[in-house]
Scaffold this active site. Structure first.
Site: not given
Ligand SMILES: *Cc1c(COP(=O)(O)O)cnc(C)c1O
Length: 403
Positions: A138, A223, A252
């Site tokens: 993702f 990532d 995040k």
């Protein structure tokens, strides 16, 4: 009690792309959240691995309110002090020489993938444009990032998608070896697949990916949007593995709840983003940068990172003991405070039911796919809150098992 807006309002005025819980949180402190009716929840979700310092951490509130009275936004026509301090600190703490800022994980990855293509075009040629990523990965929800992410359900209905992207199974060295070529500009990996089920990479896999990228002149992109900024117990997960990427994306937890994203890279690679090649109106604005700088300061303290491991042990020990009693999970995996409790085959596909059971017990958890209950609490959650959360976790297990 009646409220001016309720959960029903969501179904009237919001796009139907989310299906939020039945209650509306209005206030948070540490790892506790209160809803409109004053019901108190313990938060083991951390805003999907965002609120790494819990809710309304006093140092973050201070940084935010201090900066709010000074300067919010000037655009990148000017630079600003907080962003320069933040970049300096990130460069000091990591492999990187340079930072670029944006506002989210998807934007960070979008920038990373564009940079990898531009770098290859600058140094080799336009034919070197292929990106290899992992199935079940993702990377965000822009068209480019859903394409690089390895979950077809997120690209369905959005064709045509960008070309030059292929996928290989995660943790499969042979598959990567067979896929990589002189046309590959980047290999993109989450050191721990988050949304894909809290699946840590093998050290040998990341080492092999590093070697294969070097051999074929491709950039290794990690990532770390979910795994970064302390979540794994190291400041970035790559430090755990001892495998250094060429480009790292972060978001995040970076802003502790304030939106900000970043990519980090070396001097040589950063040069491919020359003046005018890429940009963001809000990226690196003073308000976001001031909060992120303070979050980073707090999170990079040795006692905070060391505390991640003891909290992990407390949580894993507690859930393991409960699982001996209830037998719901086949495995508890993950690193640091990113945990995946994998439902046994008998309960396959029912992770969302567990989330609902937890909600009924005033406990916030996450799922990662249909079979994994994911936990990503504050990295400074009080041990007493973990104990209290475990009691509610037990009640949720009981409720789920008897449903
Ligand atoms: C959440 C996430 C993203 C997307 O971040 P947004 O801020 O939602 O755009 C990208 N990559 C990973 C690994 C993530 O967990």
């Amino acid at each position: 009690m009646s409220h001016a807006v309720t959960r029903a309002t969501f179904d009237e005025v919001m796009f139907p792309n989310y299906s939020p819980a039945g209650f509306i949180p209005v206030r948070g402190k540490g790892s506790r959240i209160w809803d409109q009716d004053g019901r108190e929840f313990i938060d083991l979700a951390g805003g999907i691995a965002v609120n790494a310092l819990g809710h309304c951490h006093p140092e973050l509130v201070e940084a935010l309110t201090e900066q709010a009275g000074k300067l919010w936004h000037v655009s990148n026509v000017f630079t600003n002090e907080p962003v320069l301090k933040l970049a300096s600190r990130l460069v000091e703490l990591t492999f990187a020489d340079r930072a670029f800022f944006c506002n989210s994980g998807a934007e960070a990855n979008e920038a990373a993938f564009k940079l990898a293509r531009k770098y290859a075009a600058d140094h080799v040629g336009a034919h070197k444009n292929e990106i290899i990523a992992c199935t079940n990965a993702f990377h965000g929800r822009t068209l480019f990032t859903v394409t690089v992410g390895g979950q077809p359900k997120y690209t369905e209905g959005f064709a045509p998608v960008p070309a030059g992207v292929s996928h290989v199974p995660f943790n499969d060295i042979e598959a990567l070896k067979n896929a990589i070529s002189e046309r590959t500009c980047a290999v993109v990996i989450e050191p721990i697949q988050g949304e894909g089920g809290v699946m840590p990479a093998d050290k040998a896999y990341l080492e092999a990916a590093r070697a294969l990228c070097d051999e074929h002149g491709a950039l290794l992109v990690f990532d770390e949007v979910q795994t970064g900024v302390g979540r794994s117990g190291a400041l970035f997960a790559y430090m755990h593995y001892g495998v250094v990427p060429d480009i790292l994306s972060s978001a995040k937890a970076l802003g502790g709840g304030f939106p900000i994203g970043a990519i980090l890279t070396t001097d040589k690679i950063a040069k491919s983003f020359g003046v005018g090649t890429h940009g963001s109106t809000y990226g690196g604005n003073p308000l976001a940068s001031a909060v992120a700088l303070r979050a980073l300061e707090v999170l990079s303290r040795p006692e905070v990172l060391a505390g991640v491991e003891s909290r992990r042990q407390q949580l894993v020990k507690g859930i393991t003991e409960l699982n001996d009693r209830y037998g719901l999970f086949s495995e508890i995996r993950g690193m640091g405070l990113l945990l995946g409790c994998v439902l046994k085959p008998a309960y396959a596909g029912r992770a969302r039911d567990f989330l609902k059971a937890a909600e009924a017990e005033q406990l916030m958890v996450l799922v990662a796919g249909g079979d994994v209950v994911r936990l990503a609490p504050s990295l400074v959650i009080e041990p007493a809150d973990i104990e209290a959360a475990l009691l509610r976790f037990a009640a949720a297990m009981e409720r789920f098992a008897n449903a």
